[in-house]
Design a protein around this motif. Structure first.
Motif, PDB file in Angstrom:
ATOM      1  N   THR A   9       8.416  -7.140  -5.397  1.00  0.00           N
ATOM      2  CA  THR A   9       7.990  -8.193  -4.627  1.00  0.00           C
ATOM      3  C   THR A   9       8.836  -8.924  -3.482  1.00  0.00           C
ATOM      4  O   THR A   9       8.598  -9.179  -2.392  1.00  0.00           O
ATOM      5  N   LEU A  10      10.092  -9.509  -4.069  1.00  0.00           N
ATOM      6  CA  LEU A  10      11.126 -10.155  -3.272  1.00  0.00           C
ATOM      7  C   LEU A  10      11.440  -9.458  -2.282  1.00  0.00           C
ATOM      8  O   LEU A  10      11.624  -9.720  -1.051  1.00  0.00           O
ATOM      9  N   VAL A  11      11.884  -8.260  -2.432  1.00  0.00           N
ATOM     10  CA  VAL A  11      12.431  -7.275  -1.614  1.00  0.00           C
ATOM     11  C   VAL A  11      11.440  -7.017  -0.256  1.00  0.00           C
ATOM     12  O   VAL A  11      11.638  -6.768   0.923  1.00  0.00           O
ATOM     13  N   SER A  12      10.231  -6.992  -0.871  1.00  0.00           N
ATOM     14  CA  SER A  12       9.031  -6.412   0.084  1.00  0.00           C
ATOM     15  C   SER A  12       8.880  -7.812   1.130  1.00  0.00           C
ATOM     16  O   SER A  12       8.742  -7.602   2.188  1.00  0.00           O
ATOM     17  N   VAL A  13       9.046  -8.747   0.509  1.00  0.00           N
ATOM     18  CA  VAL A  13       8.709 -10.053   1.264  1.00  0.00           C
ATOM     19  C   VAL A  13       9.868 -10.235   2.368  1.00  0.00           C
ATOM     20  O   VAL A  13       9.570 -10.447   3.603  1.00  0.00           O
ATOM     21  N   GLY A  14      10.972  -9.897   1.973  1.00  0.00           N
ATOM     22  CA  GLY A  14      12.402  -9.697   2.828  1.00  0.00           C
ATOM     23  C   GLY A  14      11.989  -8.906   3.843  1.00  0.00           C
ATOM     24  O   GLY A  14      12.347  -9.042   5.179  1.00  0.00           O
ATOM     25  N   GLY A  55      -4.056  -6.049  -5.486  1.00  0.00           N
ATOM     26  CA  GLY A  55      -3.937  -6.993  -6.376  1.00  0.00           C
ATOM     27  C   GLY A  55      -4.801  -6.413  -7.734  1.00  0.00           C
ATOM     28  O   GLY A  55      -4.046  -6.274  -8.708  1.00  0.00           O
ATOM     29  N   LEU A  56      -5.703  -5.944  -7.667  1.00  0.00           N
ATOM     30  CA  LEU A  56      -6.526  -5.311  -8.595  1.00  0.00           C
ATOM     31  C   LEU A  56      -5.910  -3.807  -9.333  1.00  0.00           C
ATOM     32  O   LEU A  56      -6.130  -3.876 -10.477  1.00  0.00           O
ATOM     33  N   THR A  57      -5.264  -3.306  -8.350  1.00  0.00           N
ATOM     34  CA  THR A  57      -4.700  -2.081  -8.859  1.00  0.00           C
ATOM     35  C   THR A  57      -3.134  -2.285  -8.865  1.00  0.00           C
ATOM     36  O   THR A  57      -2.433  -1.154  -8.738  1.00  0.00           O
ATOM     37  N   ASP A  58      -2.726  -3.370  -9.034  1.00  0.00           N
ATOM     38  CA  ASP A  58      -1.145  -3.709  -9.130  1.00  0.00           C
ATOM     39  C   ASP A  58      -0.607  -2.574 -10.236  1.00  0.00           C
ATOM     40  O   ASP A  58      -1.055  -2.956 -11.259  1.00  0.00           O
ATOM     41  N   ASN A  59       0.627  -2.008  -9.870  1.00  0.00           N
ATOM     42  CA  ASN A  59       1.326  -1.172 -10.527  1.00  0.00           C
ATOM     43  C   ASN A  59       2.519  -1.511 -10.531  1.00  0.00           C
ATOM     44  O   ASN A  59       3.543  -0.516 -10.325  1.00  0.00           O
ATOM     45  N   GLU A  60       3.217  -2.855 -10.577  1.00  0.00           N
ATOM     46  CA  GLU A  60       4.637  -3.323 -10.346  1.00  0.00           C
ATOM     47  C   GLU A  60       5.542  -2.540 -11.422  1.00  0.00           C
ATOM     48  O   GLU A  60       6.600  -2.134 -10.838  1.00  0.00           O
ATOM     49  N   GLY A  61       4.893  -2.160 -12.512  1.00  0.00           N
ATOM     50  CA  GLY A  61       5.837  -1.271 -13.375  1.00  0.00           C
ATOM     51  C   GLY A  61       5.476   0.276 -13.061  1.00  0.00           C
ATOM     52  O   GLY A  61       5.288   1.132 -14.007  1.00  0.00           O
ATOM     53  N   CYS A  99       0.746  -1.045  -0.059  1.00  0.00           N
ATOM     54  CA  CYS A  99       0.012   0.046  -0.049  1.00  0.00           C
ATOM     55  C   CYS A  99       0.895   1.292   0.140  1.00  0.00           C
ATOM     56  O   CYS A  99       0.621   2.318  -0.604  1.00  0.00           O
ATOM     57  N   ALA A 100       1.992   1.288   0.850  1.00  0.00           N
ATOM     58  CA  ALA A 100       2.903   2.252   0.646  1.00  0.00           C
ATOM     59  C   ALA A 100       3.387   2.595  -0.541  1.00  0.00           C
ATOM     60  O   ALA A 100       3.617   3.796  -0.949  1.00  0.00           O
ATOM     61  N   ARG A 101       3.748   1.542  -1.282  1.00  0.00           N
ATOM     62  CA  ARG A 101       4.449   1.509  -2.622  1.00  0.00           C
ATOM     63  C   ARG A 101       3.503   2.246  -3.290  1.00  0.00           C
ATOM     64  O   ARG A 101       3.880   3.173  -4.476  1.00  0.00           O
TER      65      ARG A 101
END
Length: 262
Positions: free
Chosen positions: A172-177, A236-242, A31-33
């Motif tokens: 994602t991986l950094v967020s999990v860590g 998930g519905l508003t994912d903006n990984e890029g 959410c912060a991202r």
């Protein structure tokens, strides 16, 4: 002094408590991202505060409390104080997030990070001990000042680290860590605070009033978990990984503008 148990149901409560802290922290980071790149940053910061403060901290605390017992004593919870402790957790995380995000935009990142970390850490400690104050028992409860102080220091350090993660974590991986670290810190603060508590017998003490843990905490935790799942679906519905991609004009071969991504 009466013996206290923190794992009355074995390791199941600490495992579930840590899992809730991890899930809440991971969702809060996502959410912060979104807040860093959205025109609706305020809404995402509220969502992050609910995820981290509500699930990552408050639900974690009271899941762990389901495994707490005192030999020869009954345990009940004051409902208004328990609800107030949940509100404290969400509000202080929101305040901390707001401080660091505004400081980042104003170019005062380090000082606002430290300020936000101290404010949030003190608030997390306040949430923990207000939650413990909501506990009603027919024994006398005392605390070791030194261990209490240590738990507050852990809360401040953990909060500062968590706020730093909300500003800088990408991917994602950094967020999990980062969520793994945050979960360990929050859980460690809780059990450090619990070690500070001691119970002493009271002769002919009246039975405590209030709701027992299952009656009160399970419905509340289920409610917060449902809100968390709704946030998770929304993220998930508003994912903006890029999120670093932007629409920008590009120059075509004939000198005319064409749409492009950069």
């Amino acid at each position: 002094m009466l013996h206290t148990h923190h794992f009355a149901y074995g390791w199941v409560t600490i495992v579930i408590a840590y899992a809730m802290s991890f899930i809440g922290s991971l969702l809060g980071l996502q959410c912060a991202r979104r807040a860093r790149s959205s025109d609706r940053a305020g809404g995402w910061l509220i969502a992050a505060a609910i995820a981290i403060g509500g699930t990552g901290i408050w639900v974690m605390h009271f899941v762990a409390m389901l495994g707490f017992s005192i030999d020869g004593a009954s345990i009940r919870y004051n409902v208004p104080l328990t609800l107030a402790s949940a509100a404290i957790a969400v509000v202080v995380v929101w305040i901390g997030l707001s401080i660091v995000f505004r400081g980042r935009r104003a170019g005062r990142g380090v000082w606002t990070l430290l300020t936000g970390g101290v404010v949030t850490g003190l608030g997390v400690a306040a949430m923990h001990y207000s939650g413990m104050f909501a506990l009603r028992t027919d024994a006398t409860i005392t605390y070791s000042p030194g261990v209490v102080a240590l738990s507050v220091v852990i809360a401040i350090v953990a909060s500062t680290a968590a706020l730093w993660f909300t500003l800088h974590v990408r991917g994602t991986l950094v967020s999990v860590g980062a969520a793994i670290i945050m979960g360990i810190a929050v859980t460690g603060m809780h059990y450090t605070g619990m070690v500070a508590m001691h119970a002493h017998r009271i002769d002919l003490a009246p039975a405590p009033s209030g709701a027992d843990g299952v009656q009160l905490l399970l419905p509340l935790m289920i409610g917060v978990s449902v809100v968390t799942m709704m946030l998770l679906i929304n993220v998930g519905l508003t994912d903006n990984e890029g999120e670093d991609l932007r629409i920008a004009p590009a120059t075509g071969g004939a000198g005319g503008p064409t749409g492009g991504l950069r």
